[in-house]
Design a protein around this motif. Sequence first.
Motif, PDB file in Angstrom:
ATOM      1  N   HIS A 107      -7.482   0.660   5.669  1.00 33.40           N
ATOM      2  CA  HIS A 107      -6.809  -0.281   4.772  1.00 33.40           C
ATOM      3  C   HIS A 107      -7.679  -1.526   4.567  1.00 33.40           C
ATOM      4  O   HIS A 107      -7.852  -1.993   3.438  1.00 33.40           O
ATOM      5  N   CYS A 164     -10.773  -0.764   2.531  1.00 33.74           N
ATOM      6  CA  CYS A 164     -10.407  -0.664   1.121  1.00 33.74           C
ATOM      7  C   CYS A 164     -10.297  -2.051   0.494  1.00 33.74           C
ATOM      8  O   CYS A 164     -10.808  -2.284  -0.594  1.00 33.74           O
ATOM      9  N   ARG A 214     -12.585  -3.389  -2.545  1.00 29.36           N
ATOM     10  CA  ARG A 214     -11.936  -3.853  -3.784  1.00 29.36           C
ATOM     11  C   ARG A 214     -12.338  -5.291  -4.131  1.00 29.36           C
ATOM     12  O   ARG A 214     -12.310  -5.672  -5.298  1.00 29.36           O
ATOM     13  N   ILE A 223     -11.082   4.721  -5.084  1.00 33.93           N
ATOM     14  CA  ILE A 223     -10.993   4.803  -3.631  1.00 33.93           C
ATOM     15  C   ILE A 223      -9.822   5.701  -3.260  1.00 33.93           C
ATOM     16  O   ILE A 223      -8.671   5.412  -3.573  1.00 33.93           O
ATOM     17  N   ALA A 230      -7.836   7.677  -0.211  1.00 33.58           N
ATOM     18  CA  ALA A 230      -7.581   7.689   1.226  1.00 33.58           C
ATOM     19  C   ALA A 230      -7.538   9.126   1.734  1.00 33.58           C
ATOM     20  O   ALA A 230      -7.003  10.006   1.068  1.00 33.58           O
ATOM     21  N   PHE A 285      -4.775   2.332  -2.413  1.00 33.13           N
ATOM     22  CA  PHE A 285      -5.684   3.402  -2.806  1.00 33.13           C
ATOM     23  C   PHE A 285      -5.294   4.004  -4.153  1.00 33.13           C
ATOM     24  O   PHE A 285      -4.145   3.956  -4.557  1.00 33.13           O
TER      25      PHE A 285
END
Length: 122
Positions: free
Chosen positions: A60, A63, A67, A77, A79, A94
């Motif tokens: 998380h 990500c 981003r 992206i 997951a 995601f």
Amino acid sequence: MKILIVDRQIRAGRTVAGQVMSMGHEAAIAWTAADAIEAAAEWIPDAALLDIELGENDGHEVCRILRSNPDLSRCKIIALSGTSTLDFLALSLFDAILEKPVDAPMLVSLLGSGSDDSSGEG
């Protein structure tokens, strides 16, 4: 497409990389969160397949960091999760979530075939 695979499990990462390359895409593998962030910033992938359970810095957070990089604004992206438990945070972060082991037809539908490179380069 350039696809970054991020998975702390060597066998799983290599398996997914093999699937991605068999679809005609380029693949790079990162084993840790730090390596993933560095590789993405240098290589600028079109998509990242990111294991949510990275340990020291979970997927998380990775990500969120990806981003926040303007150079990665077009990076899809996805997951990768080892459980079927619904992760509401992942749903909001995601572009898609795939359960391991990765289903090849689902991966093809998300990434497409690399043989018709429409990246616009050249």
